[in-house]
Enzyme design. Structure first.
Site, mmCIF file in Angstrom:
data_model
loop_
_atom_site.group_PDB
_atom_site.id
_atom_site.type_symbol
_atom_site.label_atom_id
_atom_site.label_comp_id
_atom_site.label_asym_id
_atom_site.label_seq_id
_atom_site.Cartn_x
_atom_site.Cartn_y
_atom_site.Cartn_z
ATOM 1 N N TYR A 60 4.502 -7.287 17.273
ATOM 2 C CA TYR A 60 4.179 -6.149 16.031
ATOM 3 C C TYR A 60 5.761 -4.859 16.553
ATOM 4 O O TYR A 60 6.154 -4.360 16.202
ATOM 5 C CB TYR A 60 3.782 -6.072 15.775
ATOM 6 C CG TYR A 60 3.050 -4.526 14.141
ATOM 7 C CD1 TYR A 60 3.279 -5.137 13.040
ATOM 8 C CD2 TYR A 60 2.922 -3.911 14.293
ATOM 9 C CE1 TYR A 60 3.861 -4.439 12.203
ATOM 10 C CE2 TYR A 60 2.682 -2.550 13.395
ATOM 11 C CZ TYR A 60 3.285 -3.154 12.450
ATOM 12 O OH TYR A 60 3.604 -2.169 11.526
ATOM 13 N N PHE B 68 0.630 -1.217 0.080
ATOM 14 C CA PHE B 68 0.040 -0.138 0.009
ATOM 15 C C PHE B 68 0.659 0.977 -0.397
ATOM 16 O O PHE B 68 0.627 1.876 -1.192
ATOM 17 C CB PHE B 68 -0.622 -0.149 1.232
ATOM 18 C CG PHE B 68 -1.082 0.818 1.386
ATOM 19 C CD1 PHE B 68 -2.075 1.946 0.747
ATOM 20 C CD2 PHE B 68 -2.057 1.842 2.894
ATOM 21 C CE1 PHE B 68 -3.079 2.933 0.556
ATOM 22 C CE2 PHE B 68 -2.855 3.038 2.946
ATOM 23 C CZ PHE B 68 -3.184 3.525 1.574
ATOM 24 N N ILE B 69 2.110 0.990 1.081
ATOM 25 C CA ILE B 69 2.460 2.820 1.051
ATOM 26 C C ILE B 69 3.265 1.972 -0.579
ATOM 27 O O ILE B 69 4.095 3.776 -0.753
ATOM 28 C CB ILE B 69 3.554 2.601 2.544
ATOM 29 C CG1 ILE B 69 1.903 2.901 3.552
ATOM 30 C CG2 ILE B 69 4.206 3.962 2.530
ATOM 31 C CD1 ILE B 69 3.094 2.914 4.891
HETATM 32 N N1 LIG Z 1 0.056 0.950 6.731
HETATM 33 C C1 LIG Z 1 -0.012 0.728 8.203
HETATM 34 O O1 LIG Z 1 -1.076 1.361 8.918
HETATM 35 C C2 LIG Z 1 1.030 1.213 8.413
HETATM 36 C C3 LIG Z 1 1.044 1.539 10.088
HETATM 37 C C4 LIG Z 1 2.385 2.389 10.301
HETATM 38 C C5 LIG Z 1 3.444 1.887 10.065
HETATM 39 N N2 LIG Z 1 3.601 1.015 8.892
HETATM 40 C C6 LIG Z 1 4.592 -0.248 7.691
HETATM 41 O O2 LIG Z 1 4.868 0.448 6.938
HETATM 42 C C7 LIG Z 1 5.760 -0.673 6.323
HETATM 43 C C8 LIG Z 1 4.632 -0.983 4.041
HETATM 44 O O3 LIG Z 1 3.054 -0.840 5.384
HETATM 45 P P1 LIG Z 1 2.003 -1.093 4.198
HETATM 46 O O4 LIG Z 1 0.622 -0.492 5.251
HETATM 47 O O5 LIG Z 1 2.237 -0.875 2.675
HETATM 48 O O6 LIG Z 1 2.058 -2.496 4.028
HETATM 49 P P2 LIG Z 1 1.742 -4.186 2.941
HETATM 50 O O7 LIG Z 1 1.271 -5.255 3.702
HETATM 51 O O8 LIG Z 1 0.364 -3.318 1.619
HETATM 52 O O9 LIG Z 1 3.075 -4.373 2.177
HETATM 53 C C9 LIG Z 1 4.276 -4.587 2.484
HETATM 54 C C10 LIG Z 1 4.972 -5.350 1.371
HETATM 55 O O10 LIG Z 1 5.702 -5.817 1.883
HETATM 56 C C11 LIG Z 1 5.631 -7.668 0.780
HETATM 57 N N3 LIG Z 1 6.559 -8.654 1.425
HETATM 58 C C12 LIG Z 1 5.790 -9.248 2.372
HETATM 59 N N4 LIG Z 1 7.136 -10.316 2.849
HETATM 60 C C13 LIG Z 1 7.501 -10.321 2.726
HETATM 61 C C14 LIG Z 1 8.369 -10.883 1.919
HETATM 62 N N5 LIG Z 1 9.422 -11.759 2.591
HETATM 63 N N6 LIG Z 1 9.778 -11.024 1.220
HETATM 64 C C15 LIG Z 1 9.756 -9.474 0.345
HETATM 65 N N7 LIG Z 1 8.339 -9.032 0.109
HETATM 66 C C16 LIG Z 1 7.899 -9.434 1.131
HETATM 67 C C17 LIG Z 1 4.290 -7.901 0.730
HETATM 68 O O11 LIG Z 1 4.049 -8.532 -1.328
HETATM 69 C C18 LIG Z 1 3.792 -6.160 0.374
HETATM 70 O O12 LIG Z 1 3.870 -5.999 -0.868
HETATM 71 C C19 LIG Z 1 5.498 -2.207 6.650
HETATM 72 O O13 LIG Z 1 6.648 -2.027 7.552
HETATM 73 C C20 LIG Z 1 4.487 -1.698 8.348
HETATM 74 O O14 LIG Z 1 4.893 -2.449 9.053
HETATM 75 C C21 LIG Z 1 2.315 -0.183 8.131
#
Ligand SMILES: NC(=O)c1ccc[n+]([C@@H]2O[C@H](COP(=O)([O-])OP(=O)(O)OC[C@H]3O[C@@H](n4cnc5c(N)ncnc54)[C@H](O)[C@@H]3O)[C@@H](O)[C@H]2O)c1
Length: 307
Positions: free
Chosen positions: A139, A12-13
């Site tokens: 987490y 997403f991000i």
């Molecule tokens: N979305 C939220 O609410 C939020 C809030 C605070 C922090 N974050 C952090 O920001 C970051 C991005 O969040 P997001 O919402 O885009 O998450 P997301 O789950 O949409 O994206 C994570 C990406 O990582 C990839 N991924 C997961 N496991 C993998 C692996 N083993 N090898 C390669 N790729 C892998 C997934 O395919 C996905 O495309 C994360 O670290 C999350 O913890 C997110």
């Protein structure tokens, strides 16, 4: 043109970030899946790989100037089964990545931490970067541990790390069928005449930040050369779940079929609100999209697509 490695680029991000980064950087977009959302973005090369299994990152780090680390294999949960996964799938590969960065002479990394879980239960306190970290879910402990290793690699290996503690991002392109992100989930359920579930009494407060404001802050963090290593990135405003439900009803002119209340989850703090004053002044950044405007944008996006 500088090169950045975006780990978790298809999420997403990540996909929103890559669209903006491509104006300035050549992008190596690393993810376990090939995302169609990344196709057609200028200066972007997709690299498929499994972060957990990759033993040697030196090949993908070659020629890279800055790493954006967005991979997390877990989300906040009260499930204790995740504790070992947090360490094995997130902490260990990140330490491996940092060791490889030292080996390859890659100095810059931006890590995506969690403003919503890392501070823990702080009641009405507005969370500041200097506050003690007391996460109540594993987490959050994962994020805290990775932050500590980044500080260690900064101290002992001259790695220039920056940590963004993100609150609750929402916006266009968020998958409403995933278990994270109440705003798209509630909108999806509303448009599909499905009931929504609220954990607790609906008075839990969260700091929601619209994706465009988050990306704007991230670009500024990537260009920042000051002393600060950690940035709270949120809207600086708190809203209850009831506020969110009311705004969705008001903006859509529709009503939810039913609201099911369930016991609060052990991993949910009563309130998260980030102090963004330092981030605003250090980055010369101010969030522009308030919650009403942001919800309207998401509502329009999903309504047009008829999901
Ligand atoms: N979305 C939220 O609410 C939020 C809030 C605070 C922090 N974050 C952090 O920001 C970051 C991005 O969040 P997001 O919402 O885009 O998450 P997301 O789950 O949409 O994206 C994570 C990406 O990582 C990839 N991924 C997961 N496991 C993998 C692996 N083993 N090898 C390669 N790729 C892998 C997934 O395919 C996905 O495309 C994360 O670290 C999350 O913890 C997110």
């Amino acid at each position: 043109m500088k090169t950045c490695l975006v780990l978790g680029a298809g999420g997403f991000i990540g996909k929103n970030l890559c669209k903006q980064l491509s104006k300035k950087y050549r992008i190596v977009a690393y993810d376990i899946f090939r995302s169609s959302d990344l196709e057609g973005i200028d200066n972007l090369e997709m690299v498929k790989g499994n972060y957990i299994e990759t033993q040697d990152f030196t090949e993908i780090l070659t020629g890279v100037d800055i790493v954006f680390h967005l991979i997390s294999t877990t989300i906040p949960s009260e499930d204790t089964d995740n504790i070992e996964r947090e360490i094995i799938e997130n902490v260990v590969p990140t330490v491996r990545l940092l060791n490889n960065m030292v080996k390859c002479g890659v100095k810059d990394i931006i890590f995506f931490s969690s403003g919503g879980t890392i501070y823990g239960e702080t009641g009405n306190h507005i969370n500041q970067v200097s506050d003690k970290l007391n996460p109540i879910c594993s987490y959050g402990v994962q994020k805290k541990t990775i932050e500590s290793y980044l500080e260690f690699f900064g101290r002992c290996h001259d790695i220039n790390y920056k940590i963004v503690r993100i609150s609750n991002p929402y916006g266009i392109g968020q998958d409403p069928t995933k278990p994270q992100g109440v705003i798209p989930i509630f909108i999806y359920k509303l448009l599909n005449n499905e009931p929504i579930t609220v954990y607790g009494d609906g008075n839990n407060e969260r700091d929601y930040i619209y994706m465009d404001d988050l990306i704007d802050a991230l670009l500024k963090v990537s260009e920042y050369n000051g002393e600060q290593h950690i940035f709270n990135v949120g809207s600086g405003k708190a809203h209850t779940l009831h506020d969110i439900i009311d705004i969705i009803i008001q903006k859509s002119g529709m009503n939810f079929t039913n609201i099911i209340y369930k016991d609060i989850r052990k991993c949910d703090v009563s309130k998260t609100l980030l102090d963004i004053g330092e981030t605003e002044s250090e980055l010369n950044w101010v969030p522009q999209v308030d919650i009403e405007m942001g919800i309207s944008k998401v509502l329009d996006y999903y309504s047009i697509r008829n999901i």
